[in-house]
Design a protein around this motif. Structure first.
Motif, PDB file in Angstrom:
ATOM      1  N   LYS A 494       0.836  -1.207   0.000  1.00 39.08           N
ATOM      2  CA  LYS A 494       0.000   0.000   0.000  1.00 39.08           C
ATOM      3  C   LYS A 494       0.870   1.256   0.000  1.00 39.08           C
ATOM      4  CE  LYS A 494      -4.150  -1.817   2.270  1.00 39.08           C
ATOM      5  NZ  LYS A 494      -4.900  -1.877   3.537  1.00 39.08           N
ATOM      6  N   GLU A 495       1.920   1.221   0.825  1.00 36.39           N
ATOM      7  CA  GLU A 495       2.800   2.386   0.936  1.00 36.39           C
ATOM      8  C   GLU A 495       3.530   2.639  -0.388  1.00 36.39           C
ATOM      9  OE1 GLU A 495       6.090   4.122   4.089  1.00 36.39           O
ATOM     10  OE2 GLU A 495       4.933   2.338   4.612  1.00 36.39           O
ATOM     11  N   LEU A 496       3.989   1.546  -1.041  1.00 39.59           N
ATOM     12  CA  LEU A 496       4.673   1.668  -2.335  1.00 39.59           C
ATOM     13  C   LEU A 496       3.753   2.300  -3.383  1.00 39.59           C
ATOM     14  CD1 LEU A 496       6.720  -1.640  -2.712  1.00 39.59           C
ATOM     15  CD2 LEU A 496       7.616   0.667  -2.918  1.00 39.59           C
ATOM     16  N   LYS A 497       2.496   1.807  -3.414  1.00 35.45           N
ATOM     17  CA  LYS A 497       1.522   2.331  -4.380  1.00 35.45           C
ATOM     18  C   LYS A 497       1.279   3.821  -4.135  1.00 35.45           C
ATOM     19  CE  LYS A 497      -3.080   1.304  -6.257  1.00 35.45           C
ATOM     20  NZ  LYS A 497      -3.544   2.693  -6.281  1.00 35.45           N
ATOM     21  N   THR A 504       3.955  10.216  -9.655  1.00 33.52           N
ATOM     22  CA  THR A 504       3.273  10.458 -10.935  1.00 33.52           C
ATOM     23  C   THR A 504       2.609  11.832 -10.941  1.00 33.52           C
ATOM     24  OG1 THR A 504       2.817   8.083 -11.082  1.00 33.52           O
ATOM     25  CG2 THR A 504       1.578   9.503 -12.564  1.00 33.52           C
ATOM     26  N   ASN A 505       1.905  12.161  -9.855  1.00 33.01           N
ATOM     27  CA  ASN A 505       1.240  13.466  -9.747  1.00 33.01           C
ATOM     28  C   ASN A 505       2.243  14.610  -9.807  1.00 33.01           C
ATOM     29  OD1 ASN A 505      -1.276  12.291  -9.527  1.00 33.01           O
ATOM     30  ND2 ASN A 505      -1.239  12.251  -7.274  1.00 33.01           N
ATOM     31  N   GLN A 506       3.370  14.417  -9.101  1.00 38.44           N
ATOM     32  CA  GLN A 506       4.389  15.465  -9.075  1.00 38.44           C
ATOM     33  C   GLN A 506       5.008  15.659 -10.462  1.00 38.44           C
ATOM     34  OE1 GLN A 506       4.887  17.549  -6.660  1.00 38.44           O
ATOM     35  NE2 GLN A 506       3.435  16.485  -5.311  1.00 38.44           N
ATOM     36  N   GLU A 508       3.547  15.177 -13.355  1.00 44.57           N
ATOM     37  CA  GLU A 508       2.578  15.921 -14.150  1.00 44.57           C
ATOM     38  C   GLU A 508       2.613  17.409 -13.798  1.00 44.57           C
ATOM     39  OE1 GLU A 508      -1.176  14.041 -13.475  1.00 44.57           O
ATOM     40  OE2 GLU A 508      -0.649  12.224 -14.597  1.00 44.57           O
ATOM     41  N   ARG A 509       2.667  17.677 -12.525  1.00 40.42           N
ATOM     42  CA  ARG A 509       2.695  19.070 -12.027  1.00 40.42           C
ATOM     43  C   ARG A 509       3.939  19.803 -12.544  1.00 40.42           C
ATOM     44  NH1 ARG A 509       0.342  23.526 -10.602  1.00 40.42           N
ATOM     45  NH2 ARG A 509       1.192  24.590  -8.803  1.00 40.42           N
ATOM     46  N   ILE A 510       5.096  19.086 -12.502  1.00 38.09           N
ATOM     47  CA  ILE A 510       6.357  19.697 -12.953  1.00 38.09           C
ATOM     48  C   ILE A 510       6.280  20.028 -14.455  1.00 38.09           C
ATOM     49  CG2 ILE A 510       8.817  19.200 -13.397  1.00 38.09           C
ATOM     50  CD1 ILE A 510       8.690  17.596 -10.699  1.00 38.09           C
ATOM     51  N   SER A 511       5.755  19.088 -15.242  1.00 36.74           N
ATOM     52  CA  SER A 511       5.681  19.317 -16.694  1.00 36.74           C
ATOM     53  C   SER A 511       4.760  20.501 -17.021  1.00 36.74           C
ATOM     54  CB  SER A 511       5.210  18.056 -17.428  1.00 36.74           C
ATOM     55  OG  SER A 511       3.913  17.715 -17.024  1.00 36.74           O
ATOM     56  N   LYS A 512       3.651  20.649 -16.293  1.00 37.99           N
ATOM     57  CA  LYS A 512       2.745  21.788 -16.490  1.00 37.99           C
ATOM     58  C   LYS A 512       3.448  23.097 -16.173  1.00 37.99           C
ATOM     59  CE  LYS A 512      -1.738  19.555 -15.754  1.00 37.99           C
ATOM     60  NZ  LYS A 512      -2.895  19.414 -14.827  1.00 37.99           N
ATOM     61  N   LEU A 513       4.180  23.113 -15.040  1.00 37.86           N
ATOM     62  CA  LEU A 513       4.904  24.321 -14.633  1.00 37.86           C
ATOM     63  C   LEU A 513       5.959  24.701 -15.672  1.00 37.86           C
ATOM     64  CD1 LEU A 513       5.304  23.641 -10.805  1.00 37.86           C
ATOM     65  CD2 LEU A 513       3.968  25.479 -11.833  1.00 37.86           C
ATOM     66  N   GLU A 514       6.635  23.665 -16.224  1.00 36.58           N
ATOM     67  CA  GLU A 514       7.655  23.926 -17.248  1.00 36.58           C
ATOM     68  C   GLU A 514       7.029  24.536 -18.501  1.00 36.58           C
ATOM     69  OE1 GLU A 514       9.449  20.082 -17.649  1.00 36.58           O
ATOM     70  OE2 GLU A 514      11.050  20.544 -16.213  1.00 36.58           O
TER      71      GLU A 514
END
Length: 522
Positions: A494-497, A504-506, A508-514
């Motif tokens: 559960k912790e790994l997932k 994955t969320n981060q 996506e967030r980084i690519s949007k900011l870029e």
């Protein structure tokens, strides 16, 4: 002149002394003679004299208190009115129950920490009521259990070099008693198995590794339990109770194997302990308040093998037993002496050896395991005598001229390794202690930390199961490790997932900011 085996008689040649009324010796039950106008009050007959000179390597054991600078001074020993020894010792530490305001506490001192103990010295102080009993784990010299008036049992892990700060957080709290807990006793051969007995007349056997109460004997005693003793391999326990009965119990079958009513007829507290051969040794009081000791065969409890009267003191006799030498040391609370006896197969079975006497009365007593003794000095026992304000070691020695290792004094003794795991014992297995040789002395090894893995993480207060719920206890114990492993695996997955989702969320967030940065730059 020769010392008689009794506490009261001296055997000498009668000569021309004028003999008067015969007198029966209270320990040997042999006919003695009172001699008129003789400075020694009792003279044993010739028949007794022959029995007096009994061959034993322990006839000349003598006790000696250490010098003042080797004592532990300025300790406020507990004043609680409870007949426990207030002291527990192992080859690393001495633990002493002390007076404490606002709860219960005990000191844990490294053996070398002698001299004056500062008032600010750290204590183990997690209980909310006075501590009544403490016991070191025989398989880990850094783990100690304590029972208290706050109805709980706590198990503590002491740092390797002793305490530098007061310890308030136990490794595990065991809750299941409804009244104060006056007795704690570790299983002699199974790891992490602990017995506790309380003033609710219940005995609970815990698996400390999981924090669970797996056996609850709550319907076998109708009055206060004075003491509980495991036998050599931990398959049986014997108890002494206020109803004057001694019971022998198989805790896993939850059956009383044998019992004896009115073991000692007096109203004051009794003690009962198992010997290495399976017999039971008891101390108590007669109807006339004389202190008694007795030896019993569990297969036939009708009559004792031996019953001896000693004196008329009020103090409860605490027996300390050495299974390697078959010597029993009797320490009376409030007495200033330690009497010691050898148990043999020949009449009168309980043979008086000697008495160590001092000036100060004892408030409690600790008894060092055999592996903590100095074999080079022929030391066969070491006591830690509690005074009102100090703890004084007393060394028992067999005088020998040779400096070589004395094989006859030191047979292989119980070592610190457990013969069984808790689950194996609850499943029904038995094993004798794993023995070690003391020929080259005992060197304490590295102790592993006590780990407690509870089956249900949400359940911090495991309730004791009643007798009807415990039929499936061995099966539960057997499945415990599998259940724990599965729960751990699920938790890790559960912790790994969760971490992967976060990454994955981060991303996506980084690519949007870029992308936003690129637009602004253009």
């Amino acid at each position: 002149m020769q010392q008689c085996v009794t506490l009261h008689c001296v055997a000498v040649v009668l000569g021309d002394s004028k003999v008067t009324s015969p007198w029966l010796c209270p320990l040997t039950s042999s006919r003695c003679l009172r001699v008129a106008d003789h400075p020694l009050p009792f003279l044993c007959s010739t028949d007794t004299m022959r029995r007096v000179v009994r061959q034993s390597k322990f006839r000349h054991v003598f006790g000696q208190a250490v010098k003042n600078d080797q004592c532990y001074d300025d300790i406020r020993v507990s004043r609680v009115t409870w007949d426990s020894s207030f002291c527990a010792v192992n080859p690393r530490f001495v633990a002493i129950i002390v007076d404490a305001s606002g709860g219960g506490a005990f000191l844990v001192l490294p053996l070398h920490k002698t001299g004056r103990i500062d008032k600010s010295y750290p204590t183990v102080c997690g209980h909310t009521g006075p501590v009544l009993d403490i016991d070191w784990c025989p398989h880990n010299d850094q783990v100690i259990a304590s029972g208290s008036e706050d109805c709980t049992v706590m198990v503590w892990q002491i740092p390797e070099n002793g305490l530098t700060l007061s310890l308030t957080e136990p490794v595990v709290v065991l809750e299941g008693h409804s009244k104060r807990v006056g007795i704690v006793a570790w299983h002699p051969t199974a790891r992490n198995v602990l017995l506790s007995a309380g003033c609710d007349n219940a005995i609970i056997i815990w698996n400390v590794g999981t924090g669970e109460a797996l056996i609850n004997l709550d319907d076998m005693h109708v009055d206060v339990i004075y003491n509980v003793s495991w036998n050599r391999n931990g398959s049986l326990i014997c108890t002494a109770s206020k109803d004057k009965k001694v019971r022998i119990i198989d805790p896993r079958k939850q059956e009383i194997i044998a019992e004896k009513e009115k073991t000692h007829e007096g109203a004051r507290p009794m003690r009962a302990i198992f010997l290495a051969d399976g017999n039971i040794f008891t101390t108590g009081f007669s109807r006339m308040s004389e202190r008694q000791l007795a030896l019993w065969n569990p297969k036939n409890m009708e009559e004792p093998i031996a019953l001896h009267e000693m004196d008329t003191s009020n103090g409860v006799l605490l027996p300390f037993y050495d299974p390697d030498t078959n010597i029993i040391y009797l320490c009376g609370k409030g007495d200033s002496s330690i009497r010691y006896f050898e148990i043999t197969d020949e009449s009168p079975y309980v043979h008086y050896l000697n008495t160590f006497s001092s000036k100060e009365p004892q408030r409690g007593m600790g008894f060092m395991p055999k592996r903590g003794l100095d074999v080079n000095k022929c030391e066969i026992a070491r006591f830690f005598k509690l005074h009102e304000r100090k703890c004084e070691p007393i060394i028992m020695t067999v005088p020998r001229k040779s400096d070589l290792f004395q094989d006859d004094l030191y047979p292989d003794t119980a070592g610190p390794e457990a013969a069984l795991e808790a689950e194996e014992w609850f499943e029904g297995k038995n094993a004798d202690p794993l023995l070690i040789s003391l020929k080259h002395g005992y060197i304490p090894g590295k102790n592993r930390d006590l780990k407690v893995v509870k089956k249900n993480i949400l359940d911090n207060k495991p309730a004791a199961n009643k007798k009807s719920d415990l039929i499936s206890a061995p099966k539960k114990a057997a499945d415990a490790s599998d259940t724990q492993n599965e729960a751990k695996l699920d938790e890790i997955l559960k912790e790994l997932k969760s971490i992967k989702d976060t990454i994955t969320n981060q991303d996506e967030r980084i690519s949007k900011l870029e992308q936003q940065m690129a637009k602004i730059a253009d």
